[in-house]
Design a protein around this motif. Structure first.
Motif, PDB file in Angstrom:
ATOM      1  N   ALA A   1       7.206  -8.288 -38.495  1.00  0.00           N
ATOM      2  CA  ALA A   1       5.765  -8.416 -38.282  1.00  0.00           C
ATOM      3  C   ALA A   1       5.464  -9.462 -37.219  1.00  0.00           C
ATOM      4  O   ALA A   1       4.584  -9.268 -36.362  1.00  0.00           O
ATOM      5  N   ALA A   2       6.177 -10.585 -37.267  1.00  0.00           N
ATOM      6  CA  ALA A   2       5.981 -11.613 -36.243  1.00  0.00           C
ATOM      7  C   ALA A   2       6.304 -11.068 -34.861  1.00  0.00           C
ATOM      8  O   ALA A   2       5.596 -11.330 -33.880  1.00  0.00           O
ATOM      9  N   ALA A   3       7.385 -10.274 -34.775  1.00  0.00           N
ATOM     10  CA  ALA A   3       7.748  -9.666 -33.494  1.00  0.00           C
ATOM     11  C   ALA A   3       6.655  -8.715 -33.010  1.00  0.00           C
ATOM     12  O   ALA A   3       6.287  -8.714 -31.832  1.00  0.00           O
ATOM     13  N   ALA A   4       6.138  -7.898 -33.927  1.00  0.00           N
ATOM     14  CA  ALA A   4       5.086  -6.941 -33.563  1.00  0.00           C
ATOM     15  C   ALA A   4       3.809  -7.665 -33.141  1.00  0.00           C
ATOM     16  O   ALA A   4       3.127  -7.256 -32.184  1.00  0.00           O
ATOM     17  N   ILE A   5       3.468  -8.724 -33.849  1.00  0.00           N
ATOM     18  CA  ILE A   5       2.260  -9.489 -33.506  1.00  0.00           C
ATOM     19  C   ILE A   5       2.386 -10.108 -32.121  1.00  0.00           C
ATOM     20  O   ILE A   5       1.459 -10.039 -31.304  1.00  0.00           O
ATOM     21  N   MET A   6       3.547 -10.712 -31.844  1.00  0.00           N
ATOM     22  CA  MET A   6       3.723 -11.326 -30.521  1.00  0.00           C
ATOM     23  C   MET A   6       3.721 -10.275 -29.414  1.00  0.00           C
ATOM     24  O   MET A   6       3.229 -10.517 -28.308  1.00  0.00           O
ATOM     25  N   THR A   7       4.250  -9.098 -29.707  1.00  0.00           N
ATOM     26  CA  THR A   7       4.196  -8.008 -28.737  1.00  0.00           C
ATOM     27  C   THR A   7       2.746  -7.590 -28.486  1.00  0.00           C
ATOM     28  O   THR A   7       2.337  -7.346 -27.342  1.00  0.00           O
ATOM     29  N   ALA A   8       1.959  -7.521 -29.564  1.00  0.00           N
ATOM     30  CA  ALA A   8       0.547  -7.171 -29.418  1.00  0.00           C
ATOM     31  C   ALA A   8      -0.215  -8.250 -28.657  1.00  0.00           C
ATOM     32  O   ALA A   8      -1.094  -7.937 -27.840  1.00  0.00           O
ATOM     33  N   VAL A   9       0.099  -9.515 -28.907  1.00  0.00           N
ATOM     34  CA  VAL A   9      -0.538 -10.597 -28.157  1.00  0.00           C
ATOM     35  C   VAL A   9      -0.228 -10.448 -26.673  1.00  0.00           C
ATOM     36  O   VAL A   9      -1.101 -10.621 -25.810  1.00  0.00           O
ATOM     37  N   ARG A  10       1.012 -10.108 -26.374  1.00  0.00           N
ATOM     38  CA  ARG A  10       1.384  -9.894 -24.966  1.00  0.00           C
ATOM     39  C   ARG A  10       0.558  -8.771 -24.355  1.00  0.00           C
ATOM     40  O   ARG A  10       0.105  -8.859 -23.202  1.00  0.00           O
ATOM     41  N   ARG A  11       0.320  -7.720 -25.124  1.00  0.00           N
ATOM     42  CA  ARG A  11      -0.472  -6.603 -24.603  1.00  0.00           C
ATOM     43  C   ARG A  11      -1.925  -6.997 -24.354  1.00  0.00           C
ATOM     44  O   ARG A  11      -2.561  -6.498 -23.424  1.00  0.00           O
ATOM     45  N   THR A  12      -2.465  -7.885 -25.200  1.00  0.00           N
ATOM     46  CA  THR A  12      -3.849  -8.312 -24.957  1.00  0.00           C
ATOM     47  C   THR A  12      -3.965  -9.085 -23.650  1.00  0.00           C
ATOM     48  O   THR A  12      -5.029  -9.095 -23.027  1.00  0.00           O
ATOM     49  N   VAL A  13      -2.875  -9.722 -23.240  1.00  0.00           N
ATOM     50  CA  VAL A  13      -2.877 -10.481 -21.984  1.00  0.00           C
ATOM     51  C   VAL A  13      -2.638  -9.563 -20.799  1.00  0.00           C
ATOM     52  O   VAL A  13      -3.315  -9.661 -19.770  1.00  0.00           O
ATOM     53  N   VAL A  14      -1.695  -8.641 -20.937  1.00  0.00           N
ATOM     54  CA  VAL A  14      -1.302  -7.783 -19.816  1.00  0.00           C
ATOM     55  C   VAL A  14      -2.243  -6.592 -19.645  1.00  0.00           C
ATOM     56  O   VAL A  14      -2.593  -6.209 -18.530  1.00  0.00           O
ATOM     57  N   GLU A  15      -2.672  -5.999 -20.791  1.00  0.00           N
ATOM     58  CA  GLU A  15      -3.464  -4.779 -20.748  1.00  0.00           C
ATOM     59  C   GLU A  15      -4.912  -4.970 -21.202  1.00  0.00           C
ATOM     60  O   GLU A  15      -5.787  -4.165 -20.851  1.00  0.00           O
ATOM     61  N   GLY A  16      -5.171  -5.977 -22.022  1.00  0.00           N
ATOM     62  CA  GLY A  16      -6.474  -6.121 -22.636  1.00  0.00           C
ATOM     63  C   GLY A  16      -6.563  -5.271 -23.892  1.00  0.00           C
ATOM     64  O   GLY A  16      -5.597  -4.651 -24.336  1.00  0.00           O
ATOM     65  N   GLY A  17      -7.734  -5.255 -24.502  1.00  0.00           N
ATOM     66  CA  GLY A  17      -7.939  -4.456 -25.696  1.00  0.00           C
ATOM     67  C   GLY A  17      -7.740  -5.238 -26.981  1.00  0.00           C
ATOM     68  O   GLY A  17      -7.201  -6.350 -26.985  1.00  0.00           O
ATOM     69  N   SER A  18      -8.225  -4.655 -28.070  1.00  0.00           N
ATOM     70  CA  SER A  18      -7.978  -5.168 -29.421  1.00  0.00           C
ATOM     71  C   SER A  18      -6.877  -4.311 -30.032  1.00  0.00           C
ATOM     72  O   SER A  18      -6.874  -3.087 -29.868  1.00  0.00           O
ATOM     73  N   TRP A  19      -5.963  -4.928 -30.777  1.00  0.00           N
ATOM     74  CA  TRP A  19      -4.782  -4.231 -31.256  1.00  0.00           C
ATOM     75  C   TRP A  19      -4.610  -4.382 -32.759  1.00  0.00           C
ATOM     76  O   TRP A  19      -4.959  -5.415 -33.345  1.00  0.00           O
ATOM     77  N   HIS A  20      -4.050  -3.347 -33.369  1.00  0.00           N
ATOM     78  CA  HIS A  20      -3.825  -3.312 -34.815  1.00  0.00           C
ATOM     79  C   HIS A  20      -2.347  -3.055 -35.068  1.00  0.00           C
ATOM     80  O   HIS A  20      -1.762  -2.111 -34.521  1.00  0.00           O
ATOM     81  N   VAL A  21      -1.759  -3.893 -35.915  1.00  0.00           N
ATOM     82  CA  VAL A  21      -0.336  -3.821 -36.261  1.00  0.00           C
ATOM     83  C   VAL A  21      -0.213  -3.504 -37.742  1.00  0.00           C
ATOM     84  O   VAL A  21      -0.930  -4.091 -38.559  1.00  0.00           O
ATOM     85  N   ARG A  22       0.710  -2.595 -38.095  1.00  0.00           N
ATOM     86  CA  ARG A  22       0.943  -2.288 -39.514  1.00  0.00           C
ATOM     87  C   ARG A  22       2.438  -2.155 -39.794  1.00  0.00           C
ATOM     88  O   ARG A  22       3.154  -1.501 -39.033  1.00  0.00           O
ATOM     89  N   LEU A  23       2.864  -2.757 -40.904  1.00  0.00           N
ATOM     90  CA  LEU A  23       4.228  -2.621 -41.407  1.00  0.00           C
ATOM     91  C   LEU A  23       4.169  -2.574 -42.926  1.00  0.00           C
ATOM     92  O   LEU A  23       3.160  -2.970 -43.535  1.00  0.00           O
ATOM     93  N   SER A  24       5.267  -2.129 -43.552  1.00  0.00           N
ATOM     94  CA  SER A  24       5.331  -2.102 -45.012  1.00  0.00           C
ATOM     95  C   SER A  24       6.745  -2.396 -45.485  1.00  0.00           C
ATOM     96  O   SER A  24       7.728  -2.192 -44.752  1.00  0.00           O
ATOM     97  N   LEU A  25       6.848  -2.871 -46.716  1.00  0.00           N
ATOM     98  CA  LEU A  25       8.156  -3.110 -47.312  1.00  0.00           C
ATOM     99  C   LEU A  25       8.925  -1.803 -47.464  1.00  0.00           C
ATOM    100  O   LEU A  25      10.138  -1.757 -47.244  1.00  0.00           O
TER     101      LEU A  25
END
Length: 458
Positions: free
Chosen positions: A360-384
């Protein structure tokens, strides 16, 4: 392990794997599931994601590294926790555990008072192990599972892998990705605050409990995020897990069941960069805090949802924990067969929780990178359950000759002063030469901090 990590990185980013150093072997923990490989891949993925944020800042991250021995300690971090040299209180409730029903095993998760009460009410018994065992023995495992869950508790009967794959929830979970990242709104490109740490200046609002979510927040804090964990004063907590996962975070209380509390939460979200939550799917949306609603409050926001059984299927809103998912999905049943015992035999760690947290931390940081490079609001989902399915897909290893009790982890722990006393903890895992991850402070007492954002500092 390289191929395992490459698959994760492709899922998260759609990119080829950067240079990375993976060391160690998979002979550390008992059992045949590839826990060490999965844990090391999760840690490496999070560290690589942090490294990519460094690149955006013009800083060379160096060659990222992860080691299986450190990974094996990281996914068992609560087992190493000591408070002033002593073991903390057990996280397990007095009637929590495995019980033999008339036709098989069932696990009752009763670590919180409300879950214990649900067991007692649904079975008509006092909170005594002997009384619970006697009543469970006279019922089928399915009857016990259904009764406890219907009463608002948490339980799972022991299923085989084939039974899980044939189950409607198993089928639903099989159709979901290990991690989902999707854009849910338009927003201008975000700008990173000037810092020499990957997440320096990034505000993370953490609305989590138990383990997977707090582990994710702990990882983000180690890479420089300003993490504010928000809970409620009246809700019970498991002290050992609070102490183990709170490093680097501030802790405040907000009463979401009041109008004033919800108004305060809106203000926090409006100034956040990330909201990480592990309520059951749909729970926050019912009080006006779904991903889209939060993105309206703060365009460019990253929201991350963690769940037990996934965000689709008949069990999407069911209460679940690592140990229950292992029971339901065939992991504990296979462990028993391999060990030659008739008792459920789980993984040698709460590996679904911990690994999901790192992923999840990896996915969140990837999404943060996308907000900087691409813009937009992003949603991340994972499950056990998704992490468990992925672990199952990695194949099996030869059982370890030694056990985790004979492996020397002493160089991987450290002592730090905290609000709770002197804590012994596992050091932060993952090698990032450009900005080594570390926590700025040890865990705070729950509610010790004001639920407000502090001014950003580099």
């Amino acid at each position: 392990m390289q191929d395992v990590l490459a698959g994760v990185w492709q899922t998260l980013t759609g990119e080829s794997l950067p240079a990375v150093s993976l060391t160690g072997d998979e002979s550390l923990l008992p059992g045949t599931f590839r826990v060490e490989a999965a844990a090391a891949a999760g840690i490496a993925a999070a560290t690589l994601a942090a490294g990519e944020l460094l690149r955006l800042r013009g800083i060379d991250p160096g060659t990222v590294g992860a080691d299986t021995r450190h990974a094996a300690a990281a996914v068992r971090s609560e087992a190493f926790l000591r408070v002033d040299g002593e073991l903390p209180p057990s996280p397990w409730g007095p009637i929590a555990g495995d019980y033999l029903a008339s036709d098989g095993w069932v696990k009752l998760h009763a670590n919180y008072p409300r879950h214990e009460a649900a067991v007692c009410w649904s079975l008509g018994v006092p909170a005594q192990r002997d009384a619970v065992a006697k009543t469970v023995a006279a019922k089928t495992a399915a009857e016990v599972e259904s009764a406890v869950v219907t009463a608002g508790g948490a339980a799972a009967l022991l299923r085989s892998r084939d039974e899980w794959l044939a189950h409607p929830q198993g089928q639903a979970a099989a159709g979901l990705p290990l991690a989902e990242l999707r854009q849910i709104g338009d927003a201008p490109k975000n700008t990173l605050f000037d810092s020499d740490r990957p997440l320096g200046g990034v505000r993370v609002l953490e609305l989590t409990h138990v383990l997977a979510g707090p582990v994710a927040g702990r990882v983000l804090a180690a890479h420089g995020a300003n993490v504010l964990h928000v809970g409620a004063a009246h809700l019970p907590r498991i002290p050992a897990l609070t102490m183990d996962t709170g490093h680097g975070k501030r802790s405040g209380f907000v009463a979401l069941d009041t109008e004033g509390g919800r108004a305060r939460l809106k203000k926090l979200i409006a100034r956040a960069d990330v909201v990480l939550q592990s309520f059951r799917p749909g729970a926050l949306a019912r009080i006006g805090f779904g991903p889209e609603e939060m993105a309206e409050l703060r365009p460019g926001l990253v929201t991350a949802d963690l769940s037990a059984y996934g965000w689709a299927g008949p069990w999407a809103r069911r209460r679940g924990f690592d140990s229950l998912v292992q029971m339901a999905s065939g992991i504990a049943e296979e462990g028993a067969r391999v060990a030659g015992t008739d008792r459920p035999t789980p993984l040698p760690a709460q590996a679904l929780d911990h690994t999901t947290g790192w992923l999840a931390a990896a996915a969140i940081m990837t999404a943060v990178r996308r907000t900087v490079v691409e813009g937009g609001s992003w949603h991340v989902r994972l499950s056990l359950a998704g992490t468990g399915r992925w672990l199952d897909s990695l194949g099996r290893k030869e059982p370890a000759v030694s056990s985790e009790d004979t492996v020397d982890f002493s160089d991987l722990v450290e002592e730090v002063d905290s609000d709770f006393g002197k804590l012994t903890r596992v050091k932060m895992s993952g090698d990032l030469p450009g900005a080594q991850p570390h926590w700025d402070h040890a865990s705070h007492l729950p509610g010790a901090d004001s639920a407000v954002w502090h001014p950003v500092s580099s």
